[in-house]
Design a protein around this motif. Structure first.
Motif, PDB file in Angstrom:
ATOM      1  N   GLY A  58      64.748  18.823  36.281  1.00 35.77           N
ATOM      2  CA  GLY A  58      65.289  19.348  37.536  1.00 35.77           C
ATOM      3  C   GLY A  58      66.634  20.006  37.344  1.00 35.77           C
ATOM      4  O   GLY A  58      66.800  20.933  36.546  1.00 35.77           O
ATOM      5  N   ALA A  59      67.640  19.514  38.052  1.00 35.60           N
ATOM      6  CA  ALA A  59      69.001  20.020  37.908  1.00 35.60           C
ATOM      7  C   ALA A  59      69.796  19.237  36.872  1.00 35.60           C
ATOM      8  O   ALA A  59      70.978  19.517  36.656  1.00 35.60           O
ATOM      9  N   GLY A  60      69.185  18.242  36.258  1.00 32.54           N
ATOM     10  CA  GLY A  60      69.818  17.548  35.146  1.00 32.54           C
ATOM     11  C   GLY A  60      70.676  16.361  35.494  1.00 32.54           C
ATOM     12  O   GLY A  60      71.344  15.806  34.617  1.00 32.54           O
ATOM     13  N   GLY A  61      70.654  15.915  36.748  1.00 34.74           N
ATOM     14  CA  GLY A  61      71.528  14.817  37.153  1.00 34.74           C
ATOM     15  C   GLY A  61      71.261  13.521  36.415  1.00 34.74           C
ATOM     16  O   GLY A  61      72.182  12.837  35.967  1.00 34.74           O
ATOM     17  N   HIS A  62      69.992  13.156  36.282  1.00 31.75           N
ATOM     18  CA  HIS A  62      69.678  11.904  35.594  1.00 31.75           C
ATOM     19  C   HIS A  62      69.998  11.998  34.101  1.00 31.75           C
ATOM     20  O   HIS A  62      70.520  11.047  33.513  1.00 31.75           O
ATOM     21  N   THR A  63      69.674  13.133  33.481  1.00 30.22           N
ATOM     22  CA  THR A  63      69.996  13.283  32.056  1.00 30.22           C
ATOM     23  C   THR A  63      71.492  13.177  31.818  1.00 30.22           C
ATOM     24  O   THR A  63      71.940  12.517  30.868  1.00 30.22           O
ATOM     25  N   ARG A  64      72.293  13.795  32.675  1.00 34.01           N
ATOM     26  CA  ARG A  64      73.744  13.701  32.530  1.00 34.01           C
ATOM     27  C   ARG A  64      74.217  12.251  32.648  1.00 34.01           C
ATOM     28  O   ARG A  64      75.105  11.818  31.916  1.00 34.01           O
ATOM     29  N   ARG A  65      73.616  11.525  33.572  1.00 35.29           N
ATOM     30  CA  ARG A  65      74.016  10.123  33.743  1.00 35.29           C
ATOM     31  C   ARG A  65      73.616   9.297  32.527  1.00 35.29           C
ATOM     32  O   ARG A  65      74.370   8.393  32.101  1.00 35.29           O
ATOM     33  N   LEU A  66      72.478   9.589  31.921  1.00 35.47           N
ATOM     34  CA  LEU A  66      72.054   8.891  30.706  1.00 35.47           C
ATOM     35  C   LEU A  66      73.001   9.195  29.547  1.00 35.47           C
ATOM     36  O   LEU A  66      73.367   8.297  28.779  1.00 35.47           O
ATOM     37  N   LEU A  67      73.410  10.450  29.420  1.00 36.88           N
ATOM     38  CA  LEU A  67      74.353  10.819  28.367  1.00 36.88           C
ATOM     39  C   LEU A  67      75.680  10.096  28.550  1.00 36.88           C
ATOM     40  O   LEU A  67      76.295   9.620  27.582  1.00 36.88           O
ATOM     41  N   TYR A  80      64.835  14.029  25.560  1.00 32.12           N
ATOM     42  CA  TYR A  80      63.857  15.116  25.625  1.00 32.12           C
ATOM     43  C   TYR A  80      63.734  15.495  27.099  1.00 32.12           C
ATOM     44  O   TYR A  80      63.196  14.721  27.902  1.00 32.12           O
ATOM     45  N   ALA A  81      64.255  16.664  27.452  1.00 34.24           N
ATOM     46  CA  ALA A  81      64.390  17.078  28.848  1.00 34.24           C
ATOM     47  C   ALA A  81      63.272  18.059  29.200  1.00 34.24           C
ATOM     48  O   ALA A  81      63.335  19.245  28.844  1.00 34.24           O
ATOM     49  N   ASN A  82      62.265  17.566  29.907  1.00 29.95           N
ATOM     50  CA  ASN A  82      61.084  18.371  30.226  1.00 29.95           C
ATOM     51  C   ASN A  82      61.075  18.785  31.688  1.00 29.95           C
ATOM     52  O   ASN A  82      61.522  18.037  32.568  1.00 29.95           O
ATOM     53  N   ASP A  83      60.529  19.970  31.957  1.00 30.17           N
ATOM     54  CA  ASP A  83      60.265  20.393  33.334  1.00 30.17           C
ATOM     55  C   ASP A  83      59.267  21.542  33.284  1.00 30.17           C
ATOM     56  O   ASP A  83      59.244  22.310  32.322  1.00 30.17           O
ATOM     57  N   ARG A  84      58.439  21.656  34.321  1.00 30.03           N
ATOM     58  CA  ARG A  84      57.483  22.769  34.388  1.00 30.03           C
ATOM     59  C   ARG A  84      58.098  23.998  35.016  1.00 30.03           C
ATOM     60  O   ARG A  84      57.503  25.077  35.002  1.00 30.03           O
ATOM     61  N   ASP A  85      59.286  23.847  35.611  1.00 22.96           N
ATOM     62  CA  ASP A  85      59.985  24.953  36.275  1.00 22.96           C
ATOM     63  C   ASP A  85      60.845  25.692  35.248  1.00 22.96           C
ATOM     64  O   ASP A  85      61.756  25.098  34.662  1.00 22.96           O
ATOM     65  N   PRO A  86      60.605  26.979  35.006  1.00 24.07           N
ATOM     66  CA  PRO A  86      61.421  27.716  34.033  1.00 24.07           C
ATOM     67  C   PRO A  86      62.911  27.689  34.354  1.00 24.07           C
ATOM     68  O   PRO A  86      63.741  27.701  33.428  1.00 24.07           O
ATOM     69  N   ALA A  87      63.271  27.646  35.643  1.00 22.49           N
ATOM     70  CA  ALA A  87      64.689  27.586  35.999  1.00 22.49           C
ATOM     71  C   ALA A  87      65.314  26.283  35.515  1.00 22.49           C
ATOM     72  O   ALA A  87      66.443  26.266  35.008  1.00 22.49           O
ATOM     73  N   ALA A  88      64.592  25.173  35.652  1.00 21.99           N
ATOM     74  CA  ALA A  88      65.096  23.885  35.160  1.00 21.99           C
ATOM     75  C   ALA A  88      65.168  23.873  33.640  1.00 21.99           C
ATOM     76  O   ALA A  88      66.102  23.307  33.052  1.00 21.99           O
ATOM     77  N   TYR A  89      64.193  24.506  33.006  1.00 21.43           N
ATOM     78  CA  TYR A  89      64.203  24.594  31.541  1.00 21.43           C
ATOM     79  C   TYR A  89      65.453  25.335  31.058  1.00 21.43           C
ATOM     80  O   TYR A  89      66.080  24.929  30.068  1.00 21.43           O
ATOM     81  N   ARG A  90      65.823  26.396  31.759  1.00 20.00           N
ATOM     82  CA  ARG A  90      67.040  27.129  31.382  1.00 20.00           C
ATOM     83  C   ARG A  90      68.280  26.262  31.565  1.00 20.00           C
ATOM     84  O   ARG A  90      69.207  26.294  30.745  1.00 20.00           O
ATOM     85  N   LEU A  91      68.306  25.471  32.640  1.00 21.57           N
ATOM     86  CA  LEU A  91      69.439  24.562  32.849  1.00 21.57           C
ATOM     87  C   LEU A  91      69.527  23.526  31.732  1.00 21.57           C
ATOM     88  O   LEU A  91      70.623  23.189  31.271  1.00 21.57           O
ATOM     89  N   LEU A 134      61.369   8.637  32.107  1.00 26.58           N
ATOM     90  CA  LEU A 134      61.681   8.738  33.527  1.00 26.58           C
ATOM     91  C   LEU A 134      60.878   9.870  34.140  1.00 26.58           C
ATOM     92  O   LEU A 134      60.851  10.980  33.603  1.00 26.58           O
ATOM     93  N   PHE A 135      60.233   9.580  35.283  1.00 27.82           N
ATOM     94  CA  PHE A 135      59.558  10.587  36.099  1.00 27.82           C
ATOM     95  C   PHE A 135      60.195  10.548  37.489  1.00 27.82           C
ATOM     96  O   PHE A 135      60.062   9.550  38.199  1.00 27.82           O
ATOM     97  N   ASP A 136      60.882  11.617  37.863  1.00 30.97           N
ATOM     98  CA  ASP A 136      61.478  11.746  39.196  1.00 30.97           C
ATOM     99  C   ASP A 136      60.598  12.711  39.976  1.00 30.97           C
ATOM    100  O   ASP A 136      60.681  13.939  39.796  1.00 30.97           O
ATOM    101  N   LEU A 137      59.727  12.184  40.837  1.00 35.26           N
ATOM    102  CA  LEU A 137      58.670  12.981  41.444  1.00 35.26           C
ATOM    103  C   LEU A 137      59.170  13.795  42.632  1.00 35.26           C
ATOM    104  O   LEU A 137      60.267  13.604  43.126  1.00 35.26           O
ATOM    105  N   GLY A 138      58.305  14.681  43.083  1.00 36.25           N
ATOM    106  CA  GLY A 138      58.654  15.482  44.247  1.00 36.25           C
ATOM    107  C   GLY A 138      59.491  16.686  43.879  1.00 36.25           C
ATOM    108  O   GLY A 138      59.481  17.180  42.756  1.00 36.25           O
ATOM    109  N   LEU A 139      60.243  17.158  44.870  1.00 36.52           N
ATOM    110  CA  LEU A 139      61.007  18.391  44.726  1.00 36.52           C
ATOM    111  C   LEU A 139      62.453  18.126  44.389  1.00 36.52           C
ATOM    112  O   LEU A 139      63.038  17.135  44.818  1.00 36.52           O
ATOM    113  N   CYS A 140      63.033  19.041  43.635  1.00 40.87           N
ATOM    114  CA  CYS A 140      64.477  19.056  43.412  1.00 40.87           C
ATOM    115  C   CYS A 140      65.114  19.823  44.565  1.00 40.87           C
ATOM    116  O   CYS A 140      64.535  20.787  45.084  1.00 40.87           O
ATOM    117  N   SER A 141      66.288  19.416  44.991  1.00 42.96           N
ATOM    118  CA  SER A 141      66.966  20.073  46.110  1.00 42.96           C
ATOM    119  C   SER A 141      67.172  21.559  45.846  1.00 42.96           C
ATOM    120  O   SER A 141      67.135  22.376  46.774  1.00 42.96           O
TER     121      SER A 141
END
Length: 376
Positions: A58-67, A80-91, A134-141
């Protein structure tokens, strides 16, 4: 029966502190960090690297908190930061590049793809067991904020709703479904994936609208207005008793169908289990009862009974109430793959919810449930 591990847990809500600047606030971020990073400290050799999968960057909030949690514990970490959204992949790529050069204490590996494609990533090939997922389901804001994505009721945009956007050209859009399905199929879809009590009425309204002089439904506003007119003056409320737009459940149903979300989730959990070390946790944040119900059944090793297809749901419902089913042989028990975690801090419940402080800071957290399954 599987013995249930009771997990001692206590955490203060601090969603804003873990958010990417000016964007989406991750839900239950401190709980996620403690369960994925904090829980590893007592079971690993000092200085050994933690390997984690964030399946929904998504927007990377959980990954940042893990780091941050790993840094505070002076523990090397790879996410390993996965997302099906190309915009999230770029982030995710930007975050990876922003980490201090020449240091391997913290690394982020961006991955682009659906849950069902996790096994295809070369970066995960040869990884001998990850320590948590971690799976954070649904939509990112951020997806809701972009009208062109077609997810939001509050802004007019094309009826798209594909998580991967135009990159998923082989997937139907929401417009394809509302303009192509018959009334009966639309009603089954709205009922199964949106738990919409007025499914038939709304399906008929959609068919009448697209068949009229104004033609097919192309935008979110056109669909929302059509559904609001069909509901009339009846007031709608969500599961938490808050006022809700008449189109909310239908939009949810269309999004789930467009993105094949339940099948993808089941595939993702299965593949994550293959990657996890024995005893490692898989965390799932859900935001509505359908996906939460599915996650609980998986982690409790219960039968799913074809819960992912509207037509199959209807058939299963009829079979369960037929006289023949009363005398049928019971199905074999499902294999014991997971151990569902219970939380002392939540009166022994098998999920966590955000506290009042976090909900006040981030209203999206109100409906979230965090469940944890341990790989057996």
């Amino acid at each position: 029966p599987v013995s249930i591990r009771v997990l001692q847990f206590s955490s203060q809500a601090a969603a804003a502190a873990s958010a990417a600047p000016g964007s989406h606030s991750p839900v239950l971020a401190d709980a996620v960090a403690e369960l994925l990073v904090g829980a590893c400290q007592g079971t690993r050799r000092p200085g050994s690297r933690i390997l984690l999968l964030d399946a929904t960057f998504g927007a990377g909030g959980h990954t940042r908190r893990l780091l941050r949690a790993a840094s505070e514990a002076s523990t090397p970490i790879t996410v390993y930061a996965n997302d099906r959204d190309p915009a999230a992949y770029r982030l995710a790529g930007q975050l990876s590049e922003s980490l201090p050069p020449g240091s391997d204490s913290a690394t982020v590996v961006p991955l682009l793809g659906k849950f069902s494609q996790l096994a295809e990533h070369a970066e995960l090939t040869g990884v001998e067991g990850i320590d948590g997922a971690l799976f954070d389901l649904g939509l990112c804001s951020t997806q809701l904020d972009e009208a062109r994505r077609g997810f939001a009721l509050s802004a007019d945009g094309p009826l798209d709703m594909r998580m991967g956007g135009p990159a998923e050209a082989d997937s139907p859009t929401a417009a394809d479904l509302v303009n192509g399905l018959e009334a009966g199929d639309l009603a089954a879809l709205f009922r199964a994936y949106g738990e919409e009590p007025m499914a038939r009425r709304l399906a008929r309204a959609v068919v009448e609208r697209r068949s009229g002089p104004r033609g097919p439904l192309r935008t979110t506003k056109q669909l929302a207005d059509c559904l609001a007119d069909a509901v009339g003056s009846a007031r709608r409320k969500d599961s938490l008793g808050r006022s809700a737009h008449p189109a909310t459940r239908v939009f949810q149903a269309l999004r789930i169908a467009v993105n094949n979300e339940f099948i993808e989730l089941l595939s993702g959990l299965q593949l994550a289990r293959q990657l996890l070390k024995p005893g490692a946790p898989c965390l799932v944040l859900s935001f509505h009862s359908l996906e939460d119900r599915l996650v609980k059944r998986v982690f409790a090793n219960r039968s799913l009974d074809d819960l992912c297809c509207p037509a199959a749901w209807a058939d299963a419902f009829k079979r369960q109430r037929s006289p023949q089913s009363l005398h049928a042989e019971p199905p074999p028990p499902p294999p014991q793959l997971w151990q569902l975690v219970r939380f002392d801090s939540n009166r022994g419940e098998d999920y966590l919810m955000a506290g009042p402080a976090e909900v006040a800071e981030n209203p999206r957290a109100r409906s979230a449930r965090l469940r944890v399954g341990l790989k057996l």
